[in-house]
Structures are given as structure tokens and as C-alpha cells.
Design a protein around this motif. Structure first.
Motif, PDB file in Angstrom:
ATOM      1  N   ILE A   9      -2.687   9.856  10.311  1.00 17.13           N
ATOM      2  CA  ILE A   9      -3.102   9.834   9.135  1.00 17.13           C
ATOM      3  C   ILE A   9      -1.900  10.161   8.406  1.00 17.13           C
ATOM      4  CG2 ILE A   9      -5.438  11.961   9.711  1.00 17.13           C
ATOM      5  CD1 ILE A   9      -3.396  13.902   8.040  1.00 17.13           C
ATOM      6  N   ARG A  10      -2.867   9.222   6.879  1.00 15.64           N
ATOM      7  CA  ARG A  10      -1.586   9.357   6.102  1.00 15.64           C
ATOM      8  C   ARG A  10      -1.377  10.555   5.356  1.00 15.64           C
ATOM      9  NH1 ARG A  10      -1.531   2.515   4.737  1.00 15.64           N
ATOM     10  NH2 ARG A  10      -0.749   2.047   7.660  1.00 15.64           N
ATOM     11  N   SER A  11      -0.304  11.805   5.223  1.00 17.42           N
ATOM     12  CA  SER A  11      -0.191  12.681   4.479  1.00 17.42           C
ATOM     13  C   SER A  11      -0.349  12.411   3.372  1.00 17.42           C
ATOM     14  CB  SER A  11       0.779  13.058   5.005  1.00 17.42           C
ATOM     15  OG  SER A  11       2.144  12.885   4.739  1.00 17.42           O
ATOM     16  N   CYS A  12       0.318  11.311   2.698  1.00 18.41           N
ATOM     17  CA  CYS A  12      -0.123  11.296   0.892  1.00 18.41           C
ATOM     18  C   CYS A  12      -1.060  11.134   0.280  1.00 18.41           C
ATOM     19  CB  CYS A  12       1.002  10.014   0.570  1.00 18.41           C
ATOM     20  SG  CYS A  12      -0.432   8.739   0.882  1.00 18.41           S
ATOM     21  N   VAL A  13      -2.476  11.143   0.963  1.00 20.07           N
ATOM     22  CA  VAL A  13      -3.504  10.596   0.923  1.00 20.07           C
ATOM     23  C   VAL A  13      -4.695  12.383   0.492  1.00 20.07           C
ATOM     24  CG1 VAL A  13      -3.285   8.334  -0.497  1.00 20.07           C
ATOM     25  CG2 VAL A  13      -4.649   9.113   1.891  1.00 20.07           C
ATOM     26  N   THR A  22       8.987  13.435   7.941  1.00 20.02           N
ATOM     27  CA  THR A  22       7.833  12.469   7.263  1.00 20.02           C
ATOM     28  C   THR A  22       8.295  11.487   5.582  1.00 20.02           C
ATOM     29  OG1 THR A  22       6.805  13.726   8.461  1.00 20.02           O
ATOM     30  CG2 THR A  22       5.540  12.845   6.665  1.00 20.02           C
ATOM     31  N   ARG A  23       8.607  10.591   5.344  1.00 25.42           N
ATOM     32  CA  ARG A  23       9.420   9.523   3.985  1.00 25.42           C
ATOM     33  C   ARG A  23       7.778   9.623   3.129  1.00 25.42           C
ATOM     34  NH1 ARG A  23      13.249   7.573   6.924  1.00 25.42           N
ATOM     35  NH2 ARG A  23      14.252   9.416   7.509  1.00 25.42           N
ATOM     36  N   PHE A  24       8.106  10.176   1.627  1.00 25.52           N
ATOM     37  CA  PHE A  24       7.766   8.976   1.115  1.00 25.52           C
ATOM     38  C   PHE A  24       7.273   7.582   0.337  1.00 25.52           C
ATOM     39  CE2 PHE A  24       7.081   8.345  -3.519  1.00 25.52           C
ATOM     40  CZ  PHE A  24       5.808   9.067  -3.985  1.00 25.52           C
ATOM     41  N   GLY A  25       6.452   6.974   1.123  1.00 24.94           N
ATOM     42  CA  GLY A  25       6.315   5.418   0.035  1.00 24.94           C
ATOM     43  C   GLY A  25       6.010   4.943  -0.871  1.00 24.94           C
ATOM     44  N   CYS A  26       4.713   5.428  -0.151  1.00 28.13           N
ATOM     45  CA  CYS A  26       3.904   4.776  -1.612  1.00 28.13           C
ATOM     46  C   CYS A  26       2.776   5.426  -2.397  1.00 28.13           C
ATOM     47  CB  CYS A  26       3.018   3.319  -1.652  1.00 28.13           C
ATOM     48  SG  CYS A  26       1.720   4.279  -0.283  1.00 28.13           S
ATOM     49  N   GLY A  27       2.876   6.412  -1.316  1.00 30.91           N
ATOM     50  CA  GLY A  27       1.937   8.099  -2.391  1.00 30.91           C
ATOM     51  C   GLY A  27       0.485   7.607  -2.663  1.00 30.91           C
ATOM     52  N   ILE A  28       0.468   6.516  -2.260  1.00 32.32           N
ATOM     53  CA  ILE A  28      -0.999   5.925  -2.074  1.00 32.32           C
ATOM     54  C   ILE A  28      -1.793   5.280  -0.754  1.00 32.32           C
ATOM     55  CG2 ILE A  28      -0.852   5.600  -4.882  1.00 32.32           C
ATOM     56  CD1 ILE A  28      -1.039   2.255  -3.713  1.00 32.32           C
ATOM     57  N   GLY A  29      -1.539   5.639  -0.133  1.00 27.68           N
ATOM     58  CA  GLY A  29      -2.052   5.192   1.314  1.00 27.68           C
ATOM     59  C   GLY A  29      -2.051   4.191   2.006  1.00 27.68           C
ATOM     60  N   GLN A  30      -0.790   3.652   1.758  1.00 27.57           N
ATOM     61  CA  GLN A  30      -0.711   2.015   1.464  1.00 27.57           C
ATOM     62  C   GLN A  30       0.055   1.775   2.957  1.00 27.57           C
ATOM     63  OE1 GLN A  30      -2.778  -0.898   0.420  1.00 27.57           O
ATOM     64  NE2 GLN A  30      -3.523   0.762  -0.305  1.00 27.57           N
ATOM     65  N   CYS A  31       1.716   2.663   2.661  1.00 26.28           N
ATOM     66  CA  CYS A  31       2.593   1.898   3.981  1.00 26.28           C
ATOM     67  C   CYS A  31       2.321   2.257   4.828  1.00 26.28           C
ATOM     68  CB  CYS A  31       3.704   1.683   2.924  1.00 26.28           C
ATOM     69  SG  CYS A  31       4.216   3.761   2.564  1.00 26.28           S
ATOM     70  N   GLY A  32       2.308   3.822   5.693  1.00 21.78           N
ATOM     71  CA  GLY A  32       2.182   4.453   5.875  1.00 21.78           C
ATOM     72  C   GLY A  32       3.324   5.898   6.517  1.00 21.78           C
ATOM     73  N   ALA A  33       3.880   5.200   5.547  1.00 20.20           N
ATOM     74  CA  ALA A  33       5.595   5.987   5.956  1.00 20.20           C
ATOM     75  C   ALA A  33       5.333   7.680   6.107  1.00 20.20           C
ATOM     76  CB  ALA A  33       6.220   5.572   4.371  1.00 20.20           C
ATOM     77  N   CYS A  34       4.578   8.214   5.953  1.00 16.61           N
ATOM     78  CA  CYS A  34       4.260   9.427   5.148  1.00 16.61           C
ATOM     79  C   CYS A  34       3.051   9.466   6.549  1.00 16.61           C
ATOM     80  CB  CYS A  34       3.628   9.764   4.308  1.00 16.61           C
ATOM     81  SG  CYS A  34       1.703   8.584   4.181  1.00 16.61           S
ATOM     82  N   THR A  35       2.877   9.279   7.719  1.00 18.63           N
ATOM     83  CA  THR A  35       1.955   9.261   9.106  1.00 18.63           C
ATOM     84  C   THR A  35       2.074  10.356   9.424  1.00 18.63           C
ATOM     85  OG1 THR A  35       1.635   6.786   9.195  1.00 18.63           O
ATOM     86  CG2 THR A  35       1.030   8.228  11.424  1.00 18.63           C
TER      87      THR A  35
HETATM   88  S1  FES Z   1       3.516   7.096   1.698  1.00 21.80           S
HETATM   89 FE1  FES Z   1       2.649   5.485   1.561  1.00 21.80          FE
HETATM   90  S2  FES Z   1       1.083   5.548   3.077  1.00 21.80           S
HETATM   91 FE2  FES Z   1       1.506   7.444   2.444  1.00 21.80          FE
END
Ligand code: FES
Ligand code: FES
Length: 164
Positions: free
Chosen positions: A54-58, A33-46
Motif C-alpha cells: 500500500i502507499r502509506s502517504c495516503v 519508508t520514504r516521502f516522495g509525492c505525498g499524493i499516492g502517485q510515486c510509491g516511495a512510501c510503499t
Molecule cells: S510518497 Fe508518493 S505515493 Fe506516497
């Protein structure tokens, strides 16, 4: 806090405001599960929570207590993985675990997705623009999986079971 992740119940000592993504990657080493933007925008953390993406970074880990969390490490074997390979979807690969989790959520609800359905559901970013290949792979996997199971009919209540 107590979390159920990939079918394993575990007790973890983390602050209540820790995002679920940090628990997965830093505490448990589930780095698929990846860290991308950290603000719920990119979906890398789905990831999936009770089967839904869900977007797990937020998402605060504490709010995941009492639910079932599933990560990419526990997705397979899934028809999507085979379809992803056949259609050669990934480029750099960074977004792809999140894309697969999102696609699995879609196919759990819709086995005949149109391009419009896919575009509406697949809202994760891909900087390599693999969108067209993802559409093809999702349709291929949907075909292989076949129709959704028909839910069991609900037995009508007998008069003697009805209470005012
Ligand atoms: S890391 Fe981008 S939405 Fe979670
Ligand atoms: S494959 Fe490179 S970001 Fe999606």
C-alpha cells in the motif's frame, strides 16, 4: 490508536487523520519508508498491510488498526536484497525501499514473473530509471526463492459435520 508494526503492537497518540507514513517516520523513526509525492502517485512510501503493498502517504493510520504493517526495516533477509546488490539496481537510492516492498509483494504471489507481469506490478516511479535492472533482480530473486508453497488441501466435511 493501537498498531501492529513489524510484529510489535504499540499504542500511539496521533490524530485519526494522520497518514500512516507520518506515524512511521515521525513517531517511530522508521525512516526507511520514504516521502516522495505525498499524493499516492510515486510509491516511495510503499509498505505492506497484511502482506500486500500500500502507499502509506495516503493511508490513514487509523485504518491500519487490526492489521499487520511491515516496513522495509523488517523485510530481510529476503532474496530480493541479495539480487538487488548483484544486479546493482540502486542509483540515487531514494525510491528503492518502496521498490523492494513492491517487488516482495509481487513475488509473494508470482514466482515466475514475466517482463509484462513485472511492468504491470512495479508501478512505483524511479527517477533514475532503474527499471531494467529491477526486472533482472526480480527474476533472479524469483529463481532463488523457487516455487510458491502449495496450499494445504482442504479436508472435505464429513456428512455428520454438515448442517442445513
Ligand atoms: S510518497 Fe508518493 S505515493 Fe506516497
Ligand atoms: S534509484 Fe534514484 S529514484 Fe530510483
Amino acid at each position: 490508536m493501537r498498531l501492529n508494526i513489524n510484529g510489535q503492537v504499540m499504542d500511539l497518540e496521533v490524530d485519526d487523520d494522520t497518514p500512516l507514513l507520518w506515524v512511521l517516520r515521525e513517531e517511530l523513526g522508521l525512516t526507511g519508508t520514504r516521502f516522495g509525492c505525498g499524493i499516492g502517485q510515486c510509491g516511495a512510501c510503499t509498505v505492506h498491510l497484511n502482506g500486500g503493498a500500500i502507499r502509506s502517504c495516503v493511508f490513514p493510520a487509523v485504518a491500519a488498526q487490526g492489521t499487520e504493517i511491515r516496513t522495509i526495516e523488517d523485510l530481510g533477509p529476503h532474496a530480493l536484497q541479495k539480487a538487488w546488490l548483484i544486479e546493482q539496481v540502486p542509483q540515487c537510492g531514494y525510491c528503492q525501499s518502496g521498490q523492494l516492498m513492491k517487488a516482495a509483494d509481487l513475488l509473494s504471489k508470482n514466482r515466475t514473473p514475466s517482463d509484462a507481469d513485472i511492468d504491470a506490478s512495479m508501478t512505483n516511479f524511479c527517477r533514475c530509471a532503474t527499471y531494467d535492472r529491477m526486472r533482472k533482480a526480480i527474476k533472479r530473486a524469483a529463481k532463488e526463492m523457487g516455487p510458491l508453497p502449495v496450499p494445504e488441501p482442504i479436508e472435505p466435511l464429513q456428512d455428520s459435520e454438515v448442517t442445513e
